[in-house]
Design a protein around this motif. Sequence first.
Motif, PDB file in Angstrom:
ATOM      1  N   LEU A   1       0.829  -1.207   0.000  1.00 54.23           N
ATOM      2  CA  LEU A   1       0.000   0.000   0.000  1.00 54.23           C
ATOM      3  C   LEU A   1       0.865   1.260   0.000  1.00 54.23           C
ATOM      4  N   GLY A   2       1.980   1.199   0.719  1.00 61.74           N
ATOM      5  CA  GLY A   2       2.884   2.344   0.741  1.00 61.74           C
ATOM      6  C   GLY A   2       3.477   2.619  -0.623  1.00 61.74           C
ATOM      7  N   LEU A   3       3.902   1.554  -1.304  1.00 59.62           N
ATOM      8  CA  LEU A   3       4.477   1.712  -2.637  1.00 59.62           C
ATOM      9  C   LEU A   3       3.423   2.175  -3.634  1.00 59.62           C
ATOM     10  N   GLY A   4       2.281   1.498  -3.639  1.00 60.70           N
ATOM     11  CA  GLY A   4       1.205   1.887  -4.551  1.00 60.70           C
ATOM     12  C   GLY A   4       0.676   3.274  -4.246  1.00 60.70           C
ATOM     13  N   GLY A   5       0.557   3.587  -2.950  1.00 62.66           N
ATOM     14  CA  GLY A   5       0.083   4.909  -2.568  1.00 62.66           C
ATOM     15  C   GLY A   5       1.032   6.005  -3.013  1.00 62.66           C
ATOM     16  N   GLY A   6       2.333   5.720  -2.972  1.00 63.02           N
ATOM     17  CA  GLY A   6       3.313   6.697  -3.441  1.00 63.02           C
ATOM     18  C   GLY A   6       3.156   6.987  -4.927  1.00 63.02           C
TER      19      GLY A   6
ATOM     20  N   ALA B   1       9.283   5.287  -8.028  1.00 60.36           N
ATOM     21  CA  ALA B   1       9.808   3.920  -8.072  1.00 60.36           C
ATOM     22  C   ALA B   1       9.872   3.408  -9.512  1.00 60.36           C
ATOM     23  N   GLY B   2      10.229   4.313 -10.431  1.00 60.25           N
ATOM     24  CA  GLY B   2      10.387   3.917 -11.825  1.00 60.25           C
ATOM     25  C   GLY B   2       9.107   3.816 -12.618  1.00 60.25           C
ATOM     26  N   ALA B   3       7.970   4.184 -12.025  1.00 56.98           N
ATOM     27  CA  ALA B   3       6.683   4.080 -12.721  1.00 56.98           C
ATOM     28  C   ALA B   3       6.067   5.465 -12.883  1.00 56.98           C
ATOM     29  N   ASN B   4       5.619   5.760 -14.096  1.00 53.39           N
ATOM     30  CA  ASN B   4       4.926   7.015 -14.377  1.00 53.39           C
ATOM     31  C   ASN B   4       3.519   6.675 -14.841  1.00 53.39           C
TER      32      ASN B   4
ATOM     33  N   ALA C   1      -4.239  -4.904  -1.500  1.00 57.02           N
ATOM     34  CA  ALA C   1      -4.756  -4.123  -0.372  1.00 57.02           C
ATOM     35  C   ALA C   1      -5.249  -4.963   0.801  1.00 57.02           C
ATOM     36  N   SER C   2      -5.414  -6.271   0.619  1.00 60.40           N
ATOM     37  CA  SER C   2      -5.904  -7.080   1.735  1.00 60.40           C
ATOM     38  C   SER C   2      -5.507  -8.537   1.541  1.00 60.40           C
ATOM     39  N   TYR C   3      -5.423  -9.248   2.671  1.00 63.76           N
ATOM     40  CA  TYR C   3      -5.112 -10.679   2.699  1.00 63.76           C
ATOM     41  C   TYR C   3      -6.209 -11.353   3.507  1.00 63.76           C
ATOM     42  N   ASN C   4      -6.981 -12.217   2.853  1.00 63.49           N
ATOM     43  CA  ASN C   4      -8.182 -12.777   3.489  1.00 63.49           C
ATOM     44  C   ASN C   4      -8.097 -14.296   3.564  1.00 63.49           C
ATOM     45  N   ARG C   5      -8.398 -14.827   4.747  1.00 61.58           N
ATOM     46  CA  ARG C   5      -8.420 -16.282   4.953  1.00 61.58           C
ATOM     47  C   ARG C   5      -9.850 -16.695   5.301  1.00 61.58           C
TER      48      ARG C   5
ATOM     49  N   ASP D   1      -5.329   5.366   1.539  1.00 58.28           N
ATOM     50  CA  ASP D   1      -5.162   5.931   2.884  1.00 58.28           C
ATOM     51  C   ASP D   1      -6.061   5.218   3.895  1.00 58.28           C
ATOM     52  N   LEU D   2      -7.315   4.991   3.515  1.00 61.26           N
ATOM     53  CA  LEU D   2      -8.248   4.312   4.419  1.00 61.26           C
ATOM     54  C   LEU D   2      -7.802   2.874   4.691  1.00 61.26           C
ATOM     55  N   GLN D   3      -7.372   2.190   3.638  1.00 60.26           N
ATOM     56  CA  GLN D   3      -6.965   0.794   3.794  1.00 60.26           C
ATOM     57  C   GLN D   3      -5.689   0.685   4.620  1.00 60.26           C
ATOM     58  N   THR D   4      -4.781   1.641   4.459  1.00 62.99           N
ATOM     59  CA  THR D   4      -3.545   1.637   5.252  1.00 62.99           C
ATOM     60  C   THR D   4      -3.866   1.780   6.729  1.00 62.99           C
ATOM     61  N   THR D   5      -4.782   2.695   7.049  1.00 63.96           N
ATOM     62  CA  THR D   5      -5.204   2.875   8.441  1.00 63.96           C
ATOM     63  C   THR D   5      -5.886   1.623   8.974  1.00 63.96           C
ATOM     64  N   PHE D   6      -6.751   1.024   8.136  1.00 66.03           N
ATOM     65  CA  PHE D   6      -7.465  -0.185   8.560  1.00 66.03           C
ATOM     66  C   PHE D   6      -6.499  -1.337   8.828  1.00 66.03           C
TER      67      PHE D   6
END
Length: 305
Positions: free
Chosen positions: A67-72, A130-133, A153-157, A244-249
Amino acid sequence: MASILTNASAMTALQTLSVTNKNLATTQNRIATGMKVAEASDNAAYWSIATTMRSDNKANDTITSALGLGGGKVDTAYTAIKDAVSVVDQIKQKVLAAKNASDDDKAKIQTEISALQSHLKTSIGGASYAGANLLSTDSAAAAGADSTLSIVASYNRSATGEITTGTIDVDLKSINVIDSTAAKGGILDKVFTGADVNTVSVLDLDVSTSTNAQLDQMLTGIETAAKGLATGAAALGAAKTRVDLQTTFISNLSDAIDRGVGAMVDADMNKESARLSALQVQQQLGVQALSIANSGNQNILSLFR
């Protein structure tokens, strides 16, 4: 009955002391490790659950990094496209000012427009993370991974152990501002459709020799580009909010899992400290009781004196 072969009192004292020593070792281990369930032998069910949840929390750590990388990437693109919206609006004002202006004034206006066009190319071209535009991609790319930014964004079991992951997706075609290829299919480098200006775009329009009819067609094209930028900015803004919401969650979820695991396997140091003191006293009494029981055989000798 007094017997030199069987000392029942010593046996009882020894069994009691053995149990006390075992409990004392368990308590000392809990105090040393801070855990009441450190191994499967301590409580197989709790140990299994805690091990699984710790593994899931490690996955959540990876999700947070993703999420940090994608959010950036999203935040960088969002900042650049907001700037592009403002600059294109300025270009629109300059083109409008060129209506009915003299050739000399049109030349001056074009100088200002050229500076804004150069700024757009530079800002969009430099919006890389990170090399992506995200704002400069291939507009002709086939549908699929190449045309979508997917952020894990999530890992579900599930209850049956099935694993699924959730993603936050951004359609790159909707935010392709400047085409990375020669196709010129981006929002800003796509040519206008007007019959008199069908070879120019926002990035290369020139008002210095344009007629009022051509300027009107340019304004129409600029409005279309501005609308595309607004749509792209909205998409990136929504994605940024979701990240941002998912990072907080995920952060709150990880904390909740840690608390739950701790409640199952962590030792209560207050209780263990009190238990340690009690067991140490029991141990001393057990040693004394064993000593008394063993001394009973010595008393038998007095019977034969």
